[in-house]
Scaffold this active site. Structure first.
Site, PDB file in Angstrom:
ATOM      1  CG  ASP A  40     -97.140 -50.221  41.847  1.00 46.36           C
ATOM      2  OD1 ASP A  40     -96.195 -50.097  41.032  1.00 46.36           O
ATOM      3  OD2 ASP A  40     -96.968 -50.408  43.060  1.00 46.36           O
ATOM      4  CE  LYS A  55     -89.597 -46.398  54.523  1.00 45.16           C
ATOM      5  NZ  LYS A  55     -89.569 -47.792  54.106  1.00 45.16           N
TER       6      LYS A  55
END
Lengths: 264, 296
Positions: free
Chosen positions: A83, A135
């Site tokens: 992707d 994150k």
């Protein structure tokens, strides 16, 4: 050289297009994403073959599946997430990888808001990766995994073989965890259970809502239910019925426990 | 028994088969006091309240035709004593063997007892079925060894005495025995375990099920991974001459006494359940597990 493209996933974030078409086949510039990658690889002289997962194996599982093929020679190989779109700097990657001489190379890319991603922290002089931070709330790096890798074939030995063994004609699940080095023989039915490291469940037994401790042996045609818990290294003889039995470590059980009780 | 009877003086009416019981258990049977040398019956009493003798009546008799003379006498005597003019109450045209024949003949030198030390048991409760099955299979070892299953390649694993009807379909991965009888047209699935049980004609045991100390009725079906288990009620093996005790169905506080599990005919037992110490009447379709229950 060889390359492995990781095609899979449900593509939920690219809905509604992925409701009609698999994500790698969605077209950009009138070519599916996958084709952009394949063409870039073909330019490099990579040959194409395919292996099919019968069930989702995670992101490293397909590497193990293609292990024999990738091990055919000692050449490094590419791994690509299907992707990603970019101008595929494959030649530069090969050059960089051969220069540092280590086991793998990950392509990183710069992002504006690293707190949204898993970032890569590395030495600016030689590119050696220190750590991955998922994150980050405090700034540690603005480089993220770009989904392109080169690995030496030796990396495949780092993927552990599943160590648990499960026989034929078993029915496992729902909500069952089977630990490493567990042996489940033929014709066993297990529901809502945890089977800890090294336990051995013999043929035709039936287990529901139980915890089987480390290195336990459960005999053939044993029925265990109602939150029975076996401590470490307990053995349960053939054909017994254990209903809500809590059994302390190292016991050998040779009589049924028809009503809930603690066996000291 | 016949040879023994032939050695007795002419005019002997009857030989009773007798066996040894424990002092306690003898009270539940007909008790015989015999002359140890001649085996003449000296005294006979049916189910005494106190101990009389450990020699008990097995319920097998060998009569000489001469017995019809005393029978006629007793029959007429009973008729006379019970004669009445009331047409609604029938007169008693009955003869009770123990009370009317054996008790009066005791001590007359016309009644003898032949003692056996071989296997003998009364079948009074369902638990006795498993006990009887075991003994009959043991007898087959001498009398009909061809009726007992043998181990072999591609055949189920056989432990001890097992009888499998040739029309039964038994998966080679099944483990049967000891003391198992598999009836006609029974189907035994993959990885099934059967021990100390009787599987009657047309029953189906599905894969991985486990049957212990139970009788599975005609055309009944047991689901996959289901456990059907009973509790044996064998005579105390440490007591010589102990017989199978006849347990009452219920305990004093109204609970079912643990016994073998008996599944009636045409019963459906679902998969993955457990049936313990229960009795299931015919044509039931069970929906879950049962313990110590009679399912009506």
């Amino acid at each position: 050289m060889k390359a492995l493209i990781l095609v899979g996933g449900y593509g939920t974030r690219l809905r509604p297009l992925t409701l009609s078409c698999a994500k790698p086949l969605v077209e950009f510039g009138n070519k599916p994403m996958l084709l952009h990658q394949l063409e870039a690889l073909v330019d490099l002289g990579v040959k194409i073959s395919m292996s099919l997962e019968t069930e989702p194996l995670g992101t490293a599982g397909p590497l193990a599946l293609a292990k024999d093929y990738l091990m055919q020679d000692n050449e490094p190989f590419f791994v690509l997430n299907s992707d990603i779109i970019c101008d595929f700097p494959f030649k530069e990657m090969v050059k960089f990888h051969k220069h540092h001489g280590k086991e793998g190379t990950i392509v990183v890319t710069k992002v504006d808001e690293p707190s949204k991603y898993g970032v890569v922290v590395y030495d600016y002089e030689n590119g050696r990766i220190q750590k991955f931070v998922e994150k980050p709330q405090e700034y540690v790096s603005n480089k993220i995994n770009a989904g392109m890798y080169i690995f030496n074939s030796s990396i495949l030995q780092r993927i552990p073989d599943p160590s648990a063994k499960i026989g034929n004609n078993c029915r496992i699940g729902p909500n069952v965890t089977i630990g490493p080095n567990v042996v489940i023989e033929d014709g066993v039915c297990i529901k809502r259970c945890t089977i800890l490291n090294g336990a051995h469940i013999r043929s035709h037994s039936w287990l529901d809502s139980c915890i089987i401790g480390w290195k336990c042996v459960v005999g053939r045609w044993v029925r265990m239910e109602n939150v029975s818990v076996l401590g470490e290294d307990v053995s349960v003889k053939d054909e017994l019925y254990i209903n809500g039995g809590r059994i302390l470590p190292h016991k050998s059980i040779s009589d049924s426990v028809p009503e809930p009780q603690i066996i000291m | 028994m016949l040879e023994f009877h032939k050695t007795k003086p002419s005019g002997t009416y009857c030989t009773i088969l007798g066996t040894e019981a424990t002092r306690t258990q003898s009270l539940e049977y007909g008790c015989i006091v015999e002359n140890k040398e001649t085996h003449e019956v000296l005294h006979y009493v049916e189910k005494p309240e106190t101990y009389i003798s450990t020699t008990i009546n097995c319920g097998i008799y060998l009569f000489s035709p001469a017995i019809f003379k005393p029978l006629e006498t007793i029959f007429k005597k009973n008729l006379e004593e019970n004669y009445n003019f009331d047409l609604n109450t029938p007169s008693k045209e009955i003869i009770r063997l123990e009370q009317d024949i054996l008790i009066p003949l005791a001590g007359t030198s016309k009644l003898f007892v032949y003692d056996t030390t071989r296997f003998w048991s009364q079948i009074k409760s369902s638990g006795a079925a498993i006990y009887a099955n075991r003994h009959y299979l043991a007898i087959f070892q001498d009398t009909h060894p061809e009726r007992l299953a043998k181990n072999g390649k591609g055949k189920p694993t056989i432990i001890g005495d097992v009888s499998i009807d040739p029309t039964a379909d038994v998966h080679p991965s099944a483990v049967l025995g000891p003391n198992v009888t598999i009836g006609k047209h029974v189907t035994v699935g993959e990885g099934v375990r059967v021990r100390e049980s009787i599987i009657l004609e047309g029953a189906t045991l599905q894969d991985h099920c486990c049957i212990l100390y139970s009788v599975i009725g005609w055309n009944s079906s047991v689901g996959v991974w289901t456990r059907v288990e009973g509790t044996p009620n064998d005579p105390n093996p440490n007591k010589p001459f102990a017989k199978l005790a006849t347990m009452p169905t219920f305990t004093n506080d109204g609970k079912l006494n643990p016994s073998i599990t008996v599944i009636g005919s045409n019963v459906q037992i679902p998969s993955e359940v457990v049936i313990i110490n229960s009795i299931v009447l015919p044509d039931k379709s069970l929906s879950g597990s049962y313990k110590n229950q009679i399912i009506l």
